[in-house]
Design a protein around this motif. Sequence first.
Motif, short mmCIF file in Angstrom:
data_model
loop_
_atom_site.label_atom_id
_atom_site.label_comp_id
_atom_site.label_asym_id
_atom_site.label_seq_id
_atom_site.Cartn_x
_atom_site.Cartn_y
_atom_site.Cartn_z
N ASP A 1 32.38 31.50 34.96
CA ASP A 1 33.72 31.66 34.39
C ASP A 1 34.44 32.90 34.93
OD1 ASP A 1 33.38 29.35 32.94
OD2 ASP A 1 32.80 30.39 31.09
N GLU A 2 33.72 33.99 35.06
CA GLU A 2 34.33 35.23 35.53
C GLU A 2 34.83 35.09 36.97
OE1 GLU A 2 32.92 39.78 36.38
OE2 GLU A 2 32.06 38.76 34.62
N THR A 3 34.03 34.48 37.82
CA THR A 3 34.43 34.28 39.22
C THR A 3 35.61 33.31 39.31
OG1 THR A 3 32.17 34.71 39.93
CG2 THR A 3 33.61 33.62 41.51
N ALA A 4 35.57 32.25 38.51
CA ALA A 4 36.67 31.28 38.51
C ALA A 4 37.97 31.95 38.06
CB ALA A 4 36.34 30.10 37.60
N GLN A 5 37.88 32.81 37.04
CA GLN A 5 39.06 33.54 36.57
C GLN A 5 39.57 34.49 37.67
OE1 GLN A 5 40.95 33.12 33.88
NE2 GLN A 5 42.31 34.71 34.66
N GLY A 6 38.65 35.15 38.37
CA GLY A 6 39.03 36.01 39.48
C GLY A 6 39.74 35.24 40.58
N LEU A 7 39.25 34.03 40.86
CA LEU A 7 39.89 33.18 41.87
C LEU A 7 41.30 32.81 41.43
CD1 LEU A 7 39.84 31.56 44.49
CD2 LEU A 7 38.76 29.69 43.21
N GLU A 8 41.46 32.42 40.16
CA GLU A 8 42.79 32.08 39.64
C GLU A 8 43.75 33.26 39.75
OE1 GLU A 8 43.82 29.02 38.72
OE2 GLU A 8 41.82 28.25 39.17
N GLU A 9 43.28 34.46 39.43
CA GLU A 9 44.12 35.66 39.53
C GLU A 9 44.48 35.95 40.99
OE1 GLU A 9 41.87 38.67 37.50
OE2 GLU A 9 42.14 37.68 35.55
N HIS A 10 43.52 35.78 41.87
CA HIS A 10 43.78 35.98 43.30
C HIS A 10 44.83 34.98 43.79
CE1 HIS A 10 42.93 36.89 47.52
NE2 HIS A 10 42.87 35.59 47.73
N MET A 11 44.70 33.73 43.36
CA MET A 11 45.66 32.70 43.76
C MET A 11 47.07 33.05 43.28
SD MET A 11 43.45 29.23 43.05
CE MET A 11 44.93 28.23 43.07
N ALA A 12 47.17 33.49 42.04
CA ALA A 12 48.48 33.84 41.48
C ALA A 12 49.07 35.04 42.21
CB ALA A 12 48.36 34.12 39.98
N ALA A 13 48.25 36.04 42.49
CA ALA A 13 48.74 37.26 43.15
C ALA A 13 49.18 37.02 44.58
CB ALA A 13 47.65 38.33 43.12
N HIS A 14 48.57 36.02 45.25
CA HIS A 14 48.88 35.78 46.66
C HIS A 14 49.64 34.49 46.91
CE1 HIS A 14 45.68 38.81 46.83
NE2 HIS A 14 46.31 39.21 47.91
N GLY A 15 50.04 33.81 45.85
CA GLY A 15 50.91 32.64 45.99
C GLY A 15 50.24 31.38 46.49
N TYR A 16 48.96 31.22 46.27
CA TYR A 16 48.28 29.99 46.68
C TYR A 16 48.63 28.87 45.71
CZ TYR A 16 45.43 32.63 49.95
OH TYR A 16 44.99 33.41 51.00
N SER A 17 48.82 27.68 46.25
CA SER A 17 49.14 26.54 45.41
C SER A 17 47.90 25.73 45.03
CB SER A 17 50.16 25.63 46.10
OG SER A 17 49.62 25.17 47.33
N ASN A 18 46.78 25.96 45.76
CA ASN A 18 45.57 25.24 45.39
C ASN A 18 44.33 26.06 45.73
OD1 ASN A 18 44.49 24.42 48.11
ND2 ASN A 18 46.50 23.43 48.22
N ARG A 19 43.23 25.71 45.06
CA ARG A 19 41.98 26.45 45.22
C ARG A 19 41.41 26.33 46.63
NH1 ARG A 19 39.73 24.20 39.67
NH2 ARG A 19 40.63 25.75 38.28
N SER A 20 41.52 25.15 47.22
CA SER A 20 40.94 24.94 48.55
C SER A 20 41.53 25.91 49.57
CB SER A 20 41.17 23.50 49.01
OG SER A 20 40.41 22.61 48.25
N GLU A 21 42.84 26.06 49.55
CA GLU A 21 43.46 26.96 50.51
C GLU A 21 43.05 28.41 50.25
OE1 GLU A 21 47.88 27.87 52.19
OE2 GLU A 21 47.28 25.81 51.72
#
Length: 158
Positions: free
Chosen positions: A10-30
């Motif tokens: 859960d912690e890593t998934a949340q970190g990924l979501e935060e990274h995506m939001a901060a860098h403007g990613y539209s999906n996890r794969s990218e």
Amino acid sequence: MQRLTITLDDETAQGLEEHMAAHGYSNRSEAIRDLLRGPLRDAEVAREPTMPCMAVVSYIYDHRARALSSRLVNAQHEHHALGVATLHTHLDHDLCLEVAVLRGAVSDVQAFAQALTRERGVRFGGTNLLPAPREPAHHHGSAGDAHGAPRGRHRPVD
């Protein structure tokens, strides 16, 4: 493309979501592809010391440090074949920032970058290495030089 399935805590998934939001990613794969590219590139460069690379070496130094400016300039002249460009700017009364763009074999570029950033008086330094093409692929035209200008028809310099 290949499809991979991974499980994240859960912690890593949340970190990924935060990274995506901060860098403007539209999906996890990218986002995951980009996160993997850096370490994979670094591993490729580390495996082959003769591989051609480009590097950006940046360092902050105190120009008042005894003979440091001269030592840095002398080092750059001794390794002139690796140098592509250098940017020098004054940060304040005492500190300067230099950014050197280098091109050469990984081992040569790394050794020179370390020599620059290890100099006494250099406060901070870092290097970013990128693989470079083995052969310059720089052809625009077929009837002239690498930029397409016909041979022998260059405009004379005034």
